[in-house]
Design an enzyme around this catalytic site. Structure first.
Site, mmCIF file in Angstrom:
data_model
loop_
_atom_site.group_PDB
_atom_site.id
_atom_site.type_symbol
_atom_site.label_atom_id
_atom_site.label_comp_id
_atom_site.label_asym_id
_atom_site.label_seq_id
_atom_site.Cartn_x
_atom_site.Cartn_y
_atom_site.Cartn_z
ATOM 1 N N ARG A 93 2.104 -10.621 7.289
ATOM 2 C CA ARG A 93 1.874 -9.461 6.428
ATOM 3 C C ARG A 93 2.906 -8.366 6.675
ATOM 4 O O ARG A 93 2.588 -7.315 7.224
ATOM 5 C CB ARG A 93 0.465 -8.884 6.687
ATOM 6 C CG ARG A 93 -0.686 -9.873 6.523
ATOM 7 C CD ARG A 93 -2.030 -9.139 6.550
ATOM 8 N NE ARG A 93 -2.203 -8.302 7.726
ATOM 9 C CZ ARG A 93 -2.869 -8.664 8.821
ATOM 10 N NH1 ARG A 93 -3.446 -9.843 8.899
ATOM 11 N NH2 ARG A 93 -2.962 -7.829 9.840
ATOM 12 N N LYS B 237 0.837 -1.208 0.000
ATOM 13 C CA LYS B 237 0.000 0.000 0.000
ATOM 14 C C LYS B 237 0.874 1.261 0.000
ATOM 15 O O LYS B 237 2.070 1.190 0.286
ATOM 16 C CB LYS B 237 -0.940 -0.032 1.205
ATOM 17 C CG LYS B 237 -0.219 -0.100 2.533
ATOM 18 C CD LYS B 237 -1.150 -0.471 3.665
ATOM 19 C CE LYS B 237 -0.399 -0.454 4.974
ATOM 20 N NZ LYS B 237 -1.215 -0.931 6.087
ATOM 21 N N MET C 140 8.759 24.917 -1.246
ATOM 22 C CA MET C 140 8.015 23.868 -1.936
ATOM 23 C C MET C 140 8.938 22.985 -2.788
ATOM 24 O O MET C 140 8.788 21.763 -2.819
ATOM 25 C CB MET C 140 6.921 24.473 -2.814
ATOM 26 C CG MET C 140 5.956 23.450 -3.379
ATOM 27 S SD MET C 140 4.748 24.154 -4.491
ATOM 28 C CE MET C 140 3.751 25.120 -3.381
ATOM 29 N N ASP C 141 9.898 23.617 -3.461
ATOM 30 C CA ASP C 141 10.734 22.873 -4.405
ATOM 31 C C ASP C 141 12.226 22.989 -4.142
ATOM 32 O O ASP C 141 13.017 22.439 -4.898
ATOM 33 C CB ASP C 141 10.484 23.387 -5.836
ATOM 34 C CG ASP C 141 9.017 23.586 -6.113
ATOM 35 O OD1 ASP C 141 8.301 22.576 -6.146
ATOM 36 O OD2 ASP C 141 8.587 24.739 -6.251
HETATM 37 C C1 LIG Z 1 -0.245 -1.778 6.804
HETATM 38 C C2 LIG Z 1 -0.698 -3.082 7.256
HETATM 39 C C3 LIG Z 1 0.221 -4.110 7.479
HETATM 40 C C4 LIG Z 1 1.721 -3.914 7.459
HETATM 41 O O1 LIG Z 1 2.114 -3.163 8.586
HETATM 42 P P1 LIG Z 1 3.669 -2.941 8.908
HETATM 43 O O2 LIG Z 1 3.678 -2.389 10.285
HETATM 44 O O3 LIG Z 1 4.166 -1.971 7.906
HETATM 45 O O4 LIG Z 1 4.314 -4.265 8.780
HETATM 46 C C5 LIG Z 1 -0.289 -5.364 7.780
HETATM 47 N N1 LIG Z 1 -1.629 -5.573 7.855
HETATM 48 C C6 LIG Z 1 -2.538 -4.592 7.667
HETATM 49 C C7 LIG Z 1 -3.986 -4.894 7.776
HETATM 50 C C8 LIG Z 1 -2.099 -3.318 7.376
HETATM 51 O O5 LIG Z 1 -3.007 -2.341 7.204
#
Ligand SMILES: *Cc1c(COP(=O)(O)O)cnc(C)c1O
Length: 384
Positions: free
Chosen positions: A230, A47, A322-323
């Site tokens: 994750r 993300k 800004m830049d």
């Molecule tokens: C962003 C997110 C992660 C990863 O989190 P980190 O702290 O960057 O490892 C895992 N699960 C969910 C649902 C998230 O929103």
């Protein structure tokens, strides 16, 4: 919808201010995480433009490195990856709006079902379109963001059993503070999740893929690894917090660079930049660097941060524009075109995302995700 603009065609044309991402380092970080979690699968979290590293190239690389699953925050990120030809399963972690469901099905994206109502809606839409939706049930065990409360979760698990057009592939929860030193709340969350999962055993039903661990859970709570983990920030080589145990060794993959655009000597008593907030009582050498808050270099770093030029650290003085921004070399030397490192290592010096975060009063996550898409990303790997 179009993919994010790439400003450069080749390295010759690249803007002086750019980000370099080391793909080899990303691969090594993923491998280190994989080793640590033993049998668990890995969903690489992509993300926010892959935490600033560039969504599509990082996703493609993660797929080459054998990521089992990809995780994104919202629908459009998932669609973008599918349009780039990525076929690896993709879970959209965030909440969904009803009218988006057909697009999830069209692009074969896995949905998060955080309530009975949303689950039934997914089932209805899938039924209408003659398709089967792949979903992961979201249980809130103590974050109060999205997900059915753990104390009501049985209603969602139960409802899923009667949905004919939904395949419950996974079930997950998310930590509120697995990066803390005191893991009391995190452990309570794991217990609550396990209690919810016992539903399947009690009913002699197969348990869907269970997942809970973000980077901090991976590092500090082995009991949270379940079937899949994750990792986000850890994949990019940054630790979730100062307190968090560093049970895996990773390395930052991103360097943010620019070049000296202008050199001058500033006389004593001549203030620098907007608001005239900074001045020297003696003549100093000063450079101007073409990066600013419009690129995501926080204005809060004004007269707070440092950059690396020719292996030396020098302070940013006056307001960040800004830049552009100004750097005080005192009596140091730099020439037009010299490299300026804003974030990363150079000549034995290192400015980390953590250090910038502490100067700006934020967390390293925000430092990385804040680097604007107008900053071109270049990708390097050892075998390139
Ligand atoms: C962003 C997110 C992660 C990863 O989190 P980190 O702290 O960057 O490892 C895992 N699960 C969910 C649902 C998230 O929103």
């Amino acid at each position: 919808m179009s993919p994010p603009a790439t400003i450069f065609a080749d390295e010759e044309a690249v803007r002086p201010t750019h980000v370099e991402v080391d793909l080899t380092t990303l691969a090594e970080n993923l491998a280190a995480i994989r080793t640590h979690v033993a049998g668990a699968k890995v969903m690489t979290i992509l993300k926010a433009n892959a935490y600033g590293h560039g969504l599509v190239p990082v996703a493609q690389h993660m797929v080459r490195c054998g990521a089992d699953y990809l995780g994104v925050a919202f629908l459009e990120e998932g669609i973008l990856l599918r349009r780039e030809g990525i076929t690896t399963p993709i879970l959209v972690l965030g909440g969904i709006a009803g009218e988006q469901i057909p697009l999830f099905l069209k692009y074969n994206l896995t949905l998060t079902a955080p309530s009975v109502e949303k689950l039934r809606l997914i089932d209805e839409v899938a039924s209408m379109l003659g398709e089967r939706a792949r979903v992961h049930l979201k249980v809130d065990t103590g974050m109060e963001r999205i997900g059915i409360h753990y104390y009501n979760a049985e209603t969602l698990l139960e409802a899923a059993l009667s949905c004919q057009h939904v395949e419950v592939e996974g079930i997950f929860s998310h930590f509120a503070n697995a990066d803390a030193e005191d893991l009391g709340h995190a452990r309570l969350q794991v217990e609550r999740f396990q209690e919810v999962l016992s539903f399947y055993e009690r009913r002699s039903l197969p348990t869907p893929m269970r997942h809970m661990a973000n980077s901090a859970g991976i590092l500090q709570l082995p009991e949270s690894h379940f079937d899949l983990v994750r990792p986000g920030i850890l994949l990019y080589g940054v630790y979730p917090s100062q307190e968090c145990l560093r049970t895996i060794t990773v390395k930052p993959a991103l360097t943010w660079k620019s070049r000296v655009a202008y050199f001058k000597v500033v006389q004593a008593g001549h203030p620098v930049s907007y608001g005239s907030t900074w001045q020297s009582d003696h003549p100093v050498r000063m450079i101007t660097v073409p990066v600013g808050y419009g690129d995501g270099y926080f204005r809060a770093l004004s007269s707070k941060s440092e950059v690396i030029v020719r292996g030396q650290r020098y302070p940013v003085v006056g307001r960040v524009c800004m830049d552009q921004l100004m750097v005080n070399l005192e009596q140091g030397t730099a020439y037009n075109g010299d490299e300026v490192v804003l974030l990363g290592s150079s000549g034995g010096q290192c400015i980390s995302a953590e250090e910038i975060a502490s100067w700006a009063g934020t967390i390293p996550y925000e430092v990385l995700t804040n680097i604007n898409t107008r900053v071109p990303r270049l990708y390097r790997s050892e075998d390139a």
